[in-house]
Enzyme design. Structure first.
Site, PDB file in Angstrom:
ATOM      1  CE  LYS A 126      -4.003   0.227   2.326  1.00  0.00           C
ATOM      2  NZ  LYS A 126      -4.916   0.463   3.403  1.00  0.00           N
ATOM      3  CG  LEU A 127       3.261   2.334  -2.189  1.00  0.00           C
ATOM      4  CD1 LEU A 127       3.635   2.055  -3.573  1.00  0.00           C
ATOM      5  CD2 LEU A 127       4.528   3.022  -1.566  1.00  0.00           C
TER       6      LEU A 127
END
Length: 317
Positions: A126-127
């Site tokens: 997740k970014l």
């Protein structure tokens, strides 16, 4: 009677949004998502305190950052024992404006999972959907590291993520709803402004339509829900990640759930492509007060919870 949750699963892949993995089995989600706030919430419960204490004990003498990474993987591996699909593990939000360090952290997380016997195909990194985070995803995707783009509040962010080849995006519903409800104040009318007219629901519908119209392969996973109505209004979305509290409400309901999003309808829509070079991206994001404010707020909140988690670990050392 068929539950609303089971009806929803006919159209959409259901994902559990929690660090409290003991709740997973009863809802039978395909995937699971976590974030710093959910992990912080989980380790404050007696049931998960031993995981935190063991991780700190096993890595005594290592840096706090080193221990946090191992804690995230410890939760992720436990979650994967209970679901058939993927878990999302988040890169520290304090790296949201640093492309190279985000790339390095994504690679490191995958290596830790692989060392624990988990294949990279079962992990999403997740970014934050900043320009820098999207560029990091572009590099990681080329290396076979799949990315889940979070803190996404606008079409321009979604378009940039798709062009970068991100595996999946998580457009937020509830936080958009919160912003518009606060703006309208006493003039907000739930009957008129909610349901299909909910601004968060409309945002995800717009993004879904854009993706399917132009044939992007990036998956759309609606996130951040406040009500079951927001969820059922997006039945047909590729995936929806839902808190245990709302999963329970859907499980307890027998209200009819109809498909609301369809790729066939999206392909017939009349749309223009969004310009997504860096200057256009930054201008369009800046021009959207809601998206700008909620992105900044989300990064601050996740960063603050990362600091709280660090302090908890320091106290145990």
């Amino acid at each position: 009677m068929t539950t609303a949750l089971d009806q929803l699963k006919q159209y959409t892949t259901v994902v559990a949004d929690t660090g409290d993995f003991q709740q997973l089995a009863q809802y039978k989600p395909q995937d699971a998502t976590t974030n710093p706030s959910l992990i912080l919430k989980a380790v404050q419960k007696d049931a998960y305190r031993p995981i935190l204490e063991k991780t700190v004990r096993d890595h005594a003498g290592e840096s706090v950052g080193f221990i946090i990474d191992r804690l995230l993987i410890a939760f992720g591996t436990e979650i994967l024992k209970l679901i058939p699909g993927r878990v999302s593990t988040e890169v520290d939000a304090r790296l949201s404006f640093d492309t190279q360090r985000s790339i390095d952290k994504g690679r490191e997380i995958i290596k830790l999972y692989e060392a624990a016997g988990v294949g990279r195909e079962r992990v999403l990194i997740k970014l934050a959907s900043t320009w820098e985070g999207i560029r990091a995803a572009e590099v990681l995707q080329r290396e076979g590291i799949r990315c889940n783009m979070t803190l996404l509040f606008s079409l321009v962010q979604a378009a940039a993520c798709a062009e970068a080849g991100a595996q999946l995006i998580s457009p937020f519903v509830g936080r958009i709803y919160d912003w518009y409800k606060k703006q309208k104040g006493a003039d907000w009318d739930e009957a008129q402004d909610g349901g299909a007219n909910d601004p968060g629901v409309q945002s995800v519908r717009r993004i879904y339509t854009y993706y399917k119209h132009f044939g992007y392969r990036t998956e759309v996973m609606g996130a951040s829900f406040r009500t079951t109505s927001q969820i059922t209004e997006l039945a047909g979305c590729d995936l929806l990640t839902i808190s245990p509290e709302l999963l329970q409400k859907l499980h307890d309901s027998t209200e009819a759930v109809a498909r609301k999003l369809s790729p066939d309808e999206a392909r017939d829509a009349r749309l223009e492509r969004v310009a997504i070079d860096e200057s256009s991206f930054r201008f369009q994001l800046n021009d959207d007060a809601m998206a700008t404010e909620k992105l900044a707020e989300g990064i601050r909140l996740f960063s603050a919870d990362a600091v709280k988690l660090e302090k908890m670990i320091e106290a145990l050392r």
